[in-house]
Write an enzyme that holds these catalytic residues in place. Structure first.
Site, mmCIF file in Angstrom:
data_model
loop_
_atom_site.group_PDB
_atom_site.id
_atom_site.type_symbol
_atom_site.label_atom_id
_atom_site.label_comp_id
_atom_site.label_asym_id
_atom_site.label_seq_id
_atom_site.Cartn_x
_atom_site.Cartn_y
_atom_site.Cartn_z
ATOM 1 N N CYS A 96 -5.023 2.532 -3.606
ATOM 2 C CA CYS A 96 -3.405 2.997 -3.040
ATOM 3 C C CYS A 96 -2.465 1.814 -3.370
ATOM 4 O O CYS A 96 -1.618 1.810 -2.371
ATOM 5 C CB CYS A 96 -3.674 3.236 -1.636
ATOM 6 S SG CYS A 96 -5.025 4.579 -1.363
ATOM 7 N N ASP A 99 3.070 -4.425 8.298
ATOM 8 C CA ASP A 99 1.944 -3.737 7.843
ATOM 9 C C ASP A 99 0.691 -4.535 8.106
ATOM 10 O O ASP A 99 0.372 -5.411 7.379
ATOM 11 C CB ASP A 99 1.761 -3.154 6.535
ATOM 12 C CG ASP A 99 0.672 -2.414 6.177
ATOM 13 O OD1 ASP A 99 -0.369 -2.453 7.082
ATOM 14 O OD2 ASP A 99 0.363 -1.613 5.278
ATOM 15 N N LYS A 108 -10.419 -0.424 10.426
ATOM 16 C CA LYS A 108 -10.559 -1.750 9.635
ATOM 17 C C LYS A 108 -10.997 -2.913 10.565
ATOM 18 O O LYS A 108 -11.164 -4.126 10.135
ATOM 19 C CB LYS A 108 -9.623 -1.900 8.942
ATOM 20 C CG LYS A 108 -9.258 -1.002 8.098
ATOM 21 C CD LYS A 108 -7.856 -1.394 7.127
ATOM 22 C CE LYS A 108 -7.340 -0.151 6.216
ATOM 23 N NZ LYS A 108 -8.060 0.333 5.059
ATOM 24 N N HIS A 164 0.989 -1.181 0.013
ATOM 25 C CA HIS A 164 0.141 0.120 -0.062
ATOM 26 C C HIS A 164 0.812 1.251 -0.089
ATOM 27 O O HIS A 164 2.030 1.268 0.672
ATOM 28 C CB HIS A 164 -1.133 -0.091 1.334
ATOM 29 C CG HIS A 164 -1.728 1.047 1.531
ATOM 30 N ND1 HIS A 164 -1.639 2.222 1.867
ATOM 31 C CD2 HIS A 164 -3.252 1.013 1.016
ATOM 32 C CE1 HIS A 164 -2.903 2.939 1.879
ATOM 33 N NE2 HIS A 164 -3.887 2.275 1.527
ATOM 34 N N GLN A 202 -4.326 -5.100 7.294
ATOM 35 C CA GLN A 202 -5.528 -6.059 6.723
ATOM 36 C C GLN A 202 -5.355 -7.401 7.425
ATOM 37 O O GLN A 202 -6.235 -8.352 7.266
ATOM 38 C CB GLN A 202 -5.301 -6.240 5.196
ATOM 39 C CG GLN A 202 -5.641 -4.981 4.383
ATOM 40 C CD GLN A 202 -6.977 -4.378 4.698
ATOM 41 O OE1 GLN A 202 -8.044 -4.833 5.020
ATOM 42 N NE2 GLN A 202 -7.053 -3.206 4.082
HETATM 43 N N1 C6P Z 1 -6.233 0.425 2.787
HETATM 44 C C1 C6P Z 1 -8.185 0.199 1.246
HETATM 45 O O1 C6P Z 1 -9.135 0.540 0.723
HETATM 46 P P1 C6P Z 1 -4.905 3.702 7.050
HETATM 47 O O2 C6P Z 1 -5.729 4.694 5.967
HETATM 48 O O3 C6P Z 1 -3.783 4.342 7.533
HETATM 49 O O4 C6P Z 1 -6.020 3.466 8.102
HETATM 50 O O5 C6P Z 1 -4.561 2.399 6.452
HETATM 51 C C2 C6P Z 1 -3.619 2.432 5.405
HETATM 52 C C3 C6P Z 1 -3.351 1.138 4.839
HETATM 53 C C4 C6P Z 1 -1.951 0.304 5.052
HETATM 54 N N2 C6P Z 1 -1.883 -0.816 4.533
HETATM 55 C C5 C6P Z 1 -2.715 -1.364 3.890
HETATM 56 C C6 C6P Z 1 -2.447 -3.008 3.630
HETATM 57 C C7 C6P Z 1 -4.109 -0.828 3.811
HETATM 58 O O6 C6P Z 1 -5.104 -1.785 3.093
HETATM 59 C C8 C6P Z 1 -4.176 0.256 4.085
HETATM 60 C C9 C6P Z 1 -5.808 0.912 3.822
HETATM 61 C C10 C6P Z 1 -7.696 0.929 2.631
HETATM 62 O O7 C6P Z 1 -7.323 -0.718 0.838
HETATM 63 C C11 C6P Z 1 -7.669 2.587 2.316
HETATM 64 S S1 C6P Z 1 -6.692 3.023 1.180
#
Ligand code: C6P
Length: 417
Positions: free
Chosen positions: A374, A209, A235, A132, A212
């Site tokens: 992203c 990370d 999430k 991401h 997910q």
């Molecule tokens: N992915 C998606 O629709 P934040 O935005 O900081 O809470 O999470 C960022 C992020 C980092 N790593 C991974 C693997 C992610 O999937 C995400 C967030 C969302 O896929 C929003 S872009």
């Protein structure tokens, strides 16, 4: 596979659905919501909404400052949430849990505080092609500042990471290996323990990370032996505005502060300051107090359902979804087979832009995401600008998968395919 032939027994999904008020709404008169976008953000159960509402009605005050009843209650509730997070991910101590705004800020904290202090010109960092942007751009910024070299573990044709190539990359003696536990596009669950073990053998610090993974299956920082873990509350049935950085104690203690201000200090003089102890050293200013309490309630909720049961449910749903999507002529799903992935199905429909697919599905009340999610470099690798992505969580049913497939036949009809 015939429609709805999967009987997901591991969870009482009807009862779970009744815990989520939003799942009772219609998006238009007579069109119920079918929410298949939990990878972007999950829905919130009543217990989380209530915990935050009660905090504002009963105890609201700033923390670590006042000595009145409300301040003490607020501080205790905030710190209890930290304890719950520590227990949920198997952290040795609550002071190793830093509250951030989200996964993105947690990764940036490591890049700015640990990376700036420990990475030097010519140093190598290993990431993967499936990251991401949150786990790419902070390192791009640091690489430009410090003249670092970034290398990437390739995604193999089966949607898994190419570990042979990873072993070769380790010959460059990286200082950092930072990678996703589960791709938000391919759904690939990466072999985190093995990647971390090999990184440590090569002398690298590891960042996982968990945006997910932590919401979807049990994650234990001690059995993974990971140095840093980042994830977001929103999430995992919790509120937006709060995330977590777990860190190994020795690393966190040696790191300089990230942001300066109130609460992160022991003493301040006109020309100097002394940083506070962990975890406060990394929590400058008034934090997201109600949100931390909401995250604590989300952890209680997920724990009461059972993370193993949630993972098993998603496994069944994704296996069913992949089989059903395969039936739709032209649909191409990206990523590995069901046993290697979580509840994410990103796909293309030749000749139809994912935004059009998403819009037609929306007419049927089906919420999916379209775009590069992203993860633009991953889409570039596949030579596509975007995918449509359906993602599943503990409250989704096989009937909703059937509705998705019906919606895709409608797309074919609209486009005369
Ligand atoms: N992915 C998606 O629709 P934040 O935005 O900081 O809470 O999470 C960022 C992020 C980092 N790593 C991974 C693997 C992610 O999937 C995400 C967030 C969302 O896929 C929003 S872009």
């Amino acid at each position: 596979m015939t429609q709805s032939s999967v009987d997901v027994r591991s969870l009482d999904v009807t009862r779970i659905r009744s815990d989520f008020p939003i799942l009772r709404r219609e998006v238009r008169p007579g069109i119920p919501l079918i929410y298949l976008d939990s990878t972007a953000t999950s829905q919130k159960p009543e217990a989380v909404i209530r915990a935050m509402d009660e905090f504002y009605r009963q105890s609201n005050a700033n923390i670590h400052r006042g000595i009145h009843v409300l301040a003490e209650e607020s501080t205790a509730a905030y710190e209890l949430a930290r304890e719950k997070v520590a227990q949920f991910i198997g952290a040795p101590a609550a002071r190793q849990i830093i509250f951030t705004r989200n996964t993105t800020e947690a990764i940036n904290l490591v890049a700015y505080a640990w990376g700036r202090a420990n990475l030097t010109a010519g140093g190598v960092g290993i990431l993967t092609e499936m990251e991401h942007h949150s786990n790419l751009v902070p390192w791009h910024i640091l690489a430009a500042e410090k003249n670092l070299r970034l290398e990437f573990i390739p995604v193999a044709p089966d949607g898994m990471l190419d570990l042979d190539e990873y072993r070769r990359l380790l010959d460059h003696q990286p200082k950092l290996v930072s990678f996703t536990h589960m791709s938000n596009v391919l759904g690939t669950i990466t072999p985190a323990a093995e990647i971390i073990r090999l990184a440590h053998e090569a002398g690298a610090v590891t960042l996982l990370d968990g945006a997910q993974s932590v919401p979807h299956f049990p994650v234990n920082v001690q059995s993974l032996d990971v140095d840093f873990l980042a994830f977001s509350a929103h999430k995992m049935c919790g509120p937006t505005g709060i995330g977590v950085l777990y860190g190994r104690k020795s690393l966190l203690e040696a790191m300089p502060p990230f942001l300066g201000g109130g609460d992160m200090i022991k003493r301040v003089h006109l020309r100097s300051f002394a940083a506070n102890d962990l975890p406060h050293k990394f929590e400058a200013g008034t934090p997201a107090i109600a949100e931390a309490i909401g995250l604590g309630a989300a952890i209680d909720y997920l724990t009461s359902v059972g993370m193993d049961a949630i993972a098993a449910h998603e496994q069944e749903i994704i296996a069913y979804a992949l089989e059903r999507l395969e039936e739709v002529p032209g649909v191409k799903v990206f990523g590995p087979s069901a046993e290697h992935k979580g509840g994410v199905a990103a796909f293309t429909f030749p000749g139809v832009h994912p935004h059009d697919v998403s819009q037609i599905l929306d007419q049927a009340g089906i919420a999916v995401r379209a775009g590069h999610h992203c993860a633009q470099p991953l889409h570039e690798k596949y030579g596509i600008p975007a995918t449509t992505r359906a993602s599943f969580y503990l409250y989704n049913t096989s009937e909703e998968v059937d509705k998705l497939v019906e919606g895709l036949y409608k797309v074919k009809e609209v486009f005369g395919m």
